[in-house]
Design an enzyme around this catalytic site. Structure first.
Site, PDB file in Angstrom:
ATOM      1  N   HIS A   1      -2.570 -24.514  15.276  1.00 37.72           N
ATOM      2  CA  HIS A   1      -2.632 -24.770  13.726  1.00 37.72           C
ATOM      3  C   HIS A   1      -2.584 -23.788  12.945  1.00 37.72           C
ATOM      4  CE1 HIS A   1      -2.174 -29.088  14.784  1.00 37.72           C
ATOM      5  NE2 HIS A   1      -3.280 -28.790  15.446  1.00 37.72           N
TER       6      HIS A   1
ATOM      7  N   GLU B   1     -21.189 -20.306  19.895  1.00 34.24           N
ATOM      8  CA  GLU B   1     -22.390 -19.529  20.658  1.00 34.24           C
ATOM      9  C   GLU B   1     -21.918 -18.166  21.298  1.00 34.24           C
ATOM     10  OE1 GLU B   1     -25.238 -18.839  19.655  1.00 34.24           O
ATOM     11  OE2 GLU B   1     -26.138 -17.891  21.453  1.00 34.24           O
TER      12      GLU B   1
ATOM     13  N   ARG C   1     -37.676  -6.567  15.552  1.00 30.60           N
ATOM     14  CA  ARG C   1     -37.245  -7.606  14.459  1.00 30.60           C
ATOM     15  C   ARG C   1     -35.978  -6.974  13.593  1.00 30.60           C
ATOM     16  NH1 ARG C   1     -42.057 -10.504  12.305  1.00 30.60           N
ATOM     17  NH2 ARG C   1     -41.046 -10.631  10.293  1.00 30.60           N
TER      18      ARG C   1
ATOM     19  N   CYS D   1     -38.358  -6.620   7.829  1.00 31.19           N
ATOM     20  CA  CYS D   1     -39.449  -5.751   7.826  1.00 31.19           C
ATOM     21  C   CYS D   1     -40.715  -6.087   8.484  1.00 31.19           C
ATOM     22  CB  CYS D   1     -39.839  -5.611   6.160  1.00 31.19           C
ATOM     23  SG  CYS D   1     -38.429  -5.286   5.158  1.00 31.19           S
TER      24      CYS D   1
ATOM     25  N   TRP E   1     -36.090  -3.092   6.600  1.00 29.33           N
ATOM     26  CA  TRP E   1     -34.970  -3.470   6.694  1.00 29.33           C
ATOM     27  C   TRP E   1     -34.305  -3.797   4.970  1.00 29.33           C
ATOM     28  CZ3 TRP E   1     -31.609  -7.669   5.167  1.00 29.33           C
ATOM     29  CH2 TRP E   1     -30.581  -7.877   6.063  1.00 29.33           C
TER      30      TRP E   1
ATOM     31  N   LYS F   1     -22.531 -14.336  20.193  1.00 32.88           N
ATOM     32  CA  LYS F   1     -23.282 -13.297  20.994  1.00 32.88           C
ATOM     33  C   LYS F   1     -22.420 -12.027  21.274  1.00 32.88           C
ATOM     34  CE  LYS F   1     -26.162 -14.492  21.192  1.00 32.88           C
ATOM     35  NZ  LYS F   1     -27.034 -15.156  20.484  1.00 32.88           N
TER      36      LYS F   1
ATOM     37  N   GLU G   1     -21.986 -10.010  17.699  1.00 34.44           N
ATOM     38  CA  GLU G   1     -23.262  -9.401  17.436  1.00 34.44           C
ATOM     39  C   GLU G   1     -23.782  -8.120  18.007  1.00 34.44           C
ATOM     40  OE1 GLU G   1     -26.560 -12.771  18.851  1.00 34.44           O
ATOM     41  OE2 GLU G   1     -26.810 -11.827  16.644  1.00 34.44           O
TER      42      GLU G   1
ATOM     43  N   ASN H   1     -43.118  -6.703   2.744  1.00 36.23           N
ATOM     44  CA  ASN H   1     -41.975  -7.485   3.345  1.00 36.23           C
ATOM     45  C   ASN H   1     -41.659  -8.599   2.268  1.00 36.23           C
ATOM     46  OD1 ASN H   1     -42.683  -6.076   5.667  1.00 36.23           O
ATOM     47  ND2 ASN H   1     -43.145  -7.724   6.845  1.00 36.23           N
ATOM     48  N   GLY H   2     -40.368  -8.783   2.187  1.00 39.21           N
ATOM     49  CA  GLY H   2     -39.901  -9.844   1.240  1.00 39.21           C
ATOM     50  C   GLY H   2     -39.036  -9.390   0.280  1.00 39.21           C
TER      51      GLY H   2
ATOM     52  N   LYS I   1     -34.328  -9.494  13.830  1.00 41.87           N
ATOM     53  CA  LYS I   1     -34.765 -10.772  14.701  1.00 41.87           C
ATOM     54  C   LYS I   1     -35.045 -11.992  13.805  1.00 41.87           C
ATOM     55  CE  LYS I   1     -35.583 -12.783  18.462  1.00 41.87           C
ATOM     56  NZ  LYS I   1     -34.207 -13.255  19.464  1.00 41.87           N
TER      57      LYS I   1
HETATM   58  O1  M6R Z   1     -35.525 -17.785  14.264  1.00 41.77           O
HETATM   59  P1  M6R Z   1     -34.232 -18.488  14.001  1.00 41.77           P
HETATM   60  O2  M6R Z   1     -33.831 -19.256  15.264  1.00 41.77           O
HETATM   61  O3  M6R Z   1     -34.384 -19.384  13.002  1.00 41.77           O
HETATM   62  O4  M6R Z   1     -33.046 -17.334  13.700  1.00 41.77           O
HETATM   63  C1  M6R Z   1     -31.765 -18.137  13.272  1.00 41.77           C
HETATM   64  C2  M6R Z   1     -30.804 -16.912  13.318  1.00 41.77           C
HETATM   65  O5  M6R Z   1     -31.068 -15.636  12.597  1.00 41.77           O
HETATM   66  C3  M6R Z   1     -30.713 -16.332  14.854  1.00 41.77           C
HETATM   67  O6  M6R Z   1     -30.272 -17.367  15.524  1.00 41.77           O
HETATM   68  C4  M6R Z   1     -29.633 -15.203  14.827  1.00 41.77           C
HETATM   69  O7  M6R Z   1     -28.131 -15.980  14.789  1.00 41.77           O
HETATM   70  C5  M6R Z   1     -29.642 -14.594  16.396  1.00 41.77           C
HETATM   71  N1  M6R Z   1     -29.160 -13.323  15.928  1.00 41.77           N
HETATM   72  C6  M6R Z   1     -28.512 -14.848  17.002  1.00 41.77           C
HETATM   73  O8  M6R Z   1     -28.385 -14.337  18.387  1.00 41.77           O
END
Ligand code: M6R
Length: 596
Positions: free
Chosen positions: A496, A473, A27, A2, A73, A477, A480, A99-100, A591
């Site tokens: 395995h 990683e 975000r 949010c 959100w 990527k 997501e 927010n929260g 974000k």
């Molecule tokens: O702001 P942060 O690095 O703490 O965020 C951690 C994860 O939420 C963030 O890396 C998330 O996995 C990304 N969407 C990856 O692309």
């Protein structure tokens, strides 16, 4: 997640709030809304969907110089118009955005608000109804808000309007980030400096359980008990042009291409006047003196942490453990005698990581945050901070922050080590050039993504040694932003069990950058190909075979993850592009994940 932006001043508030909310779009959100006060009363516009939908429903005839806006959100209740913020008390006197997450909303409803008819499914509505109740009980507005703050449990950043007072925005904060933007003849409130940076770079940070009264010429910060606080403002070091997309079609592509430049900027920021690598001596001593480093992080930052462990153990000889933040709090491992906690977080606001920080601070341990955002919560609350200098990262999918995290961790490990023999400055210079070349040849990723990924339902990345960490990683990527089910696997582990999932045409992408595992990983590729997989190999020049699809120039063996991730970022980008996905704002994601 949010976002909040509010303004009080002399200008028409609509565009200030709408464009502020647009700056917060990165975000992640599913609904948006806006409330304004003028002589005719309160005007509220809100609905599910993007800001451009909100723009369509806002009545341009309403003129106002005081308003608050929100991107939601969803946590409590589906994304729809009723659950969108702002929310109002039953009398319509109070309007707020939040927010929260409020954890005791049901208890409060039962205890105080059993006669109130709630309109939405949100936890937020409890807050605004509670403020109204306490005012009806005879409390002045500021006391009613502080009283409400003492009753609600959980995280909140609040901006509140009172229909009977068109000179004030009230605000309050606990755990969720909130800043006051200071201007000449106006003031602002926002959950993120980016929402306000086009108007001011001067901010008051707010701390937990603080309450604020904002008029156009004045800002008063109070404790929850009503004691006034004096605070010095700070200047945010964000260049407004850094958060523009320019001619790029997507922020993600811009940020991928910025990576070589970020490495050069890190070199510039971590050197002393003699051109030698430099980190504050106190930070180095803290790491040197601990008996074990515990890296705490989530998502991409966690994957950078795995590479960081490799650096700290192999370069500096420091025992290191990497733990997912959300696991640590409730499943704390047996700790060493003198631990140091290293938080890695691009945003510096991730609630899961902050929960660990609060816990280990209570235990009295030393804390260090590695973040991209100066003044972020994790930075402010840790004993020490190292900055990433990656510049604002707007795309939800983290790219340049990841490579920056690994680069700063390599510098830290090198400086903590007493006897390592790497000329990191020279190696970084080579690395930045190799990264640039990888970014230049985009056609190849475009074609491979079109041929192998566009129509795939699943995919595997396989690698061994540090290549395995990059595979984790790379898989995150791809999944997501393109929604292709992707797993990162230790190449030797596939046989395995998981090899059962390989079918004709399943893409298996192998990363090979380490000599000691070259032949083993290549055997694993043969195994999956024998079962019908379509393989793609990313290798270094030194280890390459003629048939490898992506061959990168050689970099120092320890630094390969910082380069080898680039082809995987670009494969994910083009796969998502060919599938027509919303690359910068993937579905369901935020974000900055500010709820646990
Ligand atoms: O702001 P942060 O690095 O703490 O965020 C951690 C994860 O939420 C963030 O890396 C998330 O996995 C990304 N969407 C990856 O692309």
């Amino acid at each position: 997640m949010c976002g909040i932006v509010g303004y009080i001043g002399n200008k028409d508030v609509k565009e200030i709030i709408l464009s502020g909310l647009e700056k917060l779009e990165y975000r992640g959100y599913d609904s948006a809304g806006l409330a304004m006060i003028n002589k005719d009363g309160m005007h509220i516009f809100k609905d599910k969907g993007r800001i451009f939908n909100l723009r369509k429903i806002v009545n341009n005839d309403v003129e106002s110089t005081l308003g608050i806006g929100h991107t939601r959100w969803a946590t409590h209740g589906v994304p729809n118009k009723i659950n969108s913020h702002p929310h109002q008390s039953s009398s319509k006197r109070f309007t707020l955005v939040h927010n929260g997450v409020i954890e005791n909303d049901d208890v409060l409803k039962y205890e105080y608000l059993s006669k109130v008819k709630f309109e939405s499914d949100t936890d937020t509505e409890v807050i605004v109804q509670l403020i109204q109740k306490f005012v009806e009980d005879g409390e002045p507005v500021d006391l009613a808000i502080r009283h409400t703050m003492s009753e609600i449990h959980g995280s909140y950043a609040l901006a509140i309007l009172d229909k009977e007072d068109n000179n004030t925005i009230y605000a309050a904060k606990n755990k969720s980030p909130l800043l006051v933007g200071i201007g000449e003849g106006f003031n602002m409130i926002g959950s993120d400096a980016m929402a306000m940076i086009n108007h001011t770079d001067n901010f008051y940070e707010l701390h937990d359980k603080e309450f604020v009264k904002i008029t156009k010429d004045n800002v008063e910060i109070y404790t929850i008990y009503g004691n006034k606080i004096q605070r010095e403002p700070y200047k945010a070091e964000i260049d407004a042009t850094d958060i523009e997309k320019g001619t790029y079609p997507h922020y993600m592509l811009k940020e991928i291409e910025e990576q070589p430049f970020v490495i050069r900027r890190i070199m510039a920021n971590y050197k002393d006047e003699n051109g030698n690598l430099h980190i504050d001596e106190e930070v180095l001593q803290a790491v040197k003196q601990c008996d074990k480093v515990y890296i705490i992080a989530c998502g991409t930052s966690y994957h950078a942490g795995l590479v960081g462990k490799h650096f700290l153990e192999n370069i500096a000889g420091k025992h290191t453990e990497v733990i997912i933040s959300s696991e640590f709090v409730y499943n704390t491992p047996l700790l060493s005698g003198k631990p140091l906690f290293l938080f890695i977080s691009q945003s510096g606001e991730t609630a899961d990581s902050r929960a660990v920080l609060v816990k280990v601070k209570e235990m009295g341990y030393t804390t260090l945050t590695l973040t991209n955002v100066k003044g972020s919560t994790l930075s402010r609350e840790a004993d020490y901070t190292l900055l990433l200098h990656a510049g604002p990262e707007i795309a939800v999918a983290s790219t340049k922050a990841y490579t920056a995290q690994m680069a700063v961790l390599a510098i830290l490990a090198t400086l903590v080590s007493n006897n390592i023999n790497i000329d990191l400055m020279k190696e970084f210079a080579i690395l930045a050039n190799v990264m640039e070349t990888l970014c230049d040849n985009k056609d190849i990723y475009d074609k491979l993504a079109y041929q192998y990924l566009k129509d795939s339902r699943s995919c595997f990345y396989i690698g061994r040694h540090i290549d395995y960490y990059v595979c984790l990683e790379a898989a995150l990527k791809l999944k997501e932003i393109s929604y292709i089910q992707t797993e990162g696997f230790a190449a030797g582990e596939l046989k395995h069990g998981t090899i059962a999932l390989i079918e004709k045409g399943t893409p298996v992408i192998a990363i090979i950058t380490q000599e000691c595992i070259n032949l083993n990983t290549r055997s694993n590729i043969k195994e999956v190909k024998a079962r019908g997989a379509a393989s793609i190999v990313i290798s270094t020049k030194k280890l390459s075979a003629e048939t490898d699809e992506i061959i990168m120039n050689d970099v120092h063996g320890l630094l390969t993850p910082i380069a080898s991730v680039i082809p995987t970022q670009l494969l994910a980008y083009y796969a998502a592009l060919h599938k027509g996905c919303d690359i910068d704002k993937p579905r369901n994601l935020a974000k900055s994940v500010t709820v646990e």
